[in-house]
Design a protein around this motif. Structure first.
Motif, short mmCIF file in Angstrom:
data_model
loop_
_atom_site.label_atom_id
_atom_site.label_comp_id
_atom_site.label_asym_id
_atom_site.label_seq_id
_atom_site.Cartn_x
_atom_site.Cartn_y
_atom_site.Cartn_z
N VAL A 119 -25.15 30.77 -22.90
CA VAL A 119 -24.50 29.49 -23.19
C VAL A 119 -23.00 29.67 -22.96
O VAL A 119 -22.36 30.48 -23.63
CB VAL A 119 -24.77 29.02 -24.63
N LEU A 120 -22.48 28.97 -21.94
CA LEU A 120 -21.06 29.10 -21.58
C LEU A 120 -20.18 28.29 -22.53
O LEU A 120 -20.66 27.51 -23.38
CB LEU A 120 -20.85 28.65 -20.14
N ALA A 121 -18.89 28.50 -22.37
CA ALA A 121 -17.93 27.84 -23.28
C ALA A 121 -17.97 26.33 -23.15
O ALA A 121 -17.72 25.60 -24.14
CB ALA A 121 -16.52 28.34 -22.99
N ASP A 122 -18.27 25.77 -21.98
CA ASP A 122 -18.33 24.32 -21.79
C ASP A 122 -19.68 23.74 -22.20
O ASP A 122 -19.94 22.55 -22.02
CB ASP A 122 -18.01 23.96 -20.33
N GLY A 123 -20.60 24.59 -22.75
CA GLY A 123 -21.91 24.12 -23.21
C GLY A 123 -22.99 24.21 -22.17
O GLY A 123 -24.16 23.95 -22.48
N SER A 124 -22.64 24.57 -20.93
CA SER A 124 -23.69 24.73 -19.91
C SER A 124 -24.53 25.97 -20.21
O SER A 124 -24.07 26.95 -20.82
CB SER A 124 -23.06 24.79 -18.52
N ARG A 125 -25.77 25.91 -19.73
CA ARG A 125 -26.72 26.99 -20.02
C ARG A 125 -27.22 27.58 -18.71
O ARG A 125 -27.52 26.85 -17.76
CB ARG A 125 -27.90 26.49 -20.87
N VAL A 126 -27.35 28.94 -18.70
CA VAL A 126 -27.86 29.65 -17.52
C VAL A 126 -28.99 30.56 -17.99
O VAL A 126 -28.78 31.42 -18.86
CB VAL A 126 -26.74 30.48 -16.84
N ALA A 127 -30.18 30.34 -17.45
CA ALA A 127 -31.35 31.15 -17.83
C ALA A 127 -31.30 32.50 -17.13
O ALA A 127 -30.91 32.62 -15.96
CB ALA A 127 -32.64 30.42 -17.49
N LEU A 128 -31.73 33.53 -17.87
CA LEU A 128 -31.83 34.89 -17.31
C LEU A 128 -33.31 35.17 -17.01
O LEU A 128 -34.13 35.27 -17.93
CB LEU A 128 -31.28 35.93 -18.29
N GLY A 129 -33.65 35.28 -15.76
CA GLY A 129 -35.05 35.53 -15.37
C GLY A 129 -35.43 37.00 -15.43
O GLY A 129 -36.61 37.34 -15.37
N GLY A 130 -34.46 37.88 -15.53
CA GLY A 130 -34.71 39.32 -15.54
C GLY A 130 -33.38 40.04 -15.61
O GLY A 130 -32.37 39.49 -16.07
N ALA A 131 -33.37 41.28 -15.13
CA ALA A 131 -32.13 42.04 -15.10
C ALA A 131 -31.11 41.31 -14.23
O ALA A 131 -31.42 40.88 -13.10
CB ALA A 131 -32.39 43.44 -14.58
N THR A 132 -29.87 41.17 -14.75
CA THR A 132 -28.85 40.38 -14.07
C THR A 132 -27.49 41.04 -14.19
O THR A 132 -27.08 41.46 -15.29
CB THR A 132 -28.78 38.95 -14.66
N PHE A 133 -26.78 41.13 -13.04
CA PHE A 133 -25.38 41.59 -13.02
C PHE A 133 -24.49 40.35 -13.15
O PHE A 133 -24.70 39.36 -12.43
CB PHE A 133 -25.06 42.33 -11.73
N ILE A 134 -23.48 40.42 -14.04
CA ILE A 134 -22.54 39.31 -14.20
C ILE A 134 -21.12 39.82 -13.93
O ILE A 134 -20.82 41.00 -14.12
CB ILE A 134 -22.63 38.67 -15.60
N GLY A 135 -20.28 38.87 -13.48
CA GLY A 135 -18.89 39.19 -13.16
C GLY A 135 -18.30 38.08 -12.32
O GLY A 135 -18.93 37.05 -12.08
#
Length: 222
Positions: A119-135
């Protein structure tokens, strides 16, 4: 002639005055018989075994009708052991009937993967389907070459290009700081803050916040 003295002039005693002479041992005794009236007594020799032929041994002949013993037959060889046929295999046991007391265990064909969401700061949501790299502009590394990549818009540029690796598990979200420039801290639902050690994976509970530099996201397990 003088009855007392013989021809040779020796005196002879009358009969019966002296005992008869003793025969040497081993010589059969002669039977003495009374004297004949009017003459001298004489002895009849006792017939004994013929010194020439020895004692007579009767000839032994078996009876004419005596049975002749039959020859003994050799013992018969032992009989070989009888071949016992093998028992037929037992039929498979029938399953026990299912009753109300029977405990049945059902195994699912597959266990669905846990569903985690950022859940991002603006309220948007991003589902994680498995192992995920973020940056800011992440790329998959050798730690998880098949993992997904999720770029995050950070105007302050406090995020590293490949900042962290997130791996959803059943009860925890496993988070690893990939030696980012500004580090990674976890803020628990009760407000406790834990700074993660770079390169070391740590479990994060649902409802916690990830502070990546100045960029903050909340993790939720649906």
């Amino acid at each position: 002639m003088d009855p007392v003295s013989g021809k040779d002039g020796y005196i002879k005693p009358p009969p019966g005055l002296l005992p008869p002479p003793r025969e040497p041992e081993g010589v059969p005794q002669r039977e003495q018989v009374p004297a004949v009236p009017g003459g001298m007594p004489f002895f009849t020799p006792n017939p004994g075994p013929n010194p020439t032929t020895g004692p007579t041994i009767p000839n032994f002949r078996p009876p004419a009708n005596a049975p002749v013993p039959a020859p003994t037959a050799p013992p018969a060889p032992p009989a070989p052991p009888a071949q016992v046929p093998a028992a037929p295999p037992a039929p498979p046991a029938e399953p026990a009937p299912v009753t109300a007391q029977t405990v049945q265990v059902t195994r699912p064909d597959s266990v669905p993967a846990p569903s985690w969401t950022l859940v991002l700061a603006d309220g948007s949501r991003v589902a994680l389907g498995g192992a995920t790299f973020i940056g800011r502009n992440p790329t998959a590394t050798g730690a998880a070459p098949d993992a997904a990549v999720l770029p995050l818009a950070d105007p302050a540029k406090s995020l590293s290009k490949t900042h962290a690796l997130l791996v959803p598990e059943l009860d925890y979200l496993m988070v690893t700081d990939l030696h980012s420039t500004n580090g990674l801290a976890v803020i628990a639902p009760n407000g406790a803050v834990t700074v993660l050690e770079p390169g070391r994976t740590s479990p994060v509970k649902t409802g916690s916040q990830l502070q990546l530099g100045s960029f903050t996201v909340t993790v939720k397990r649906d």
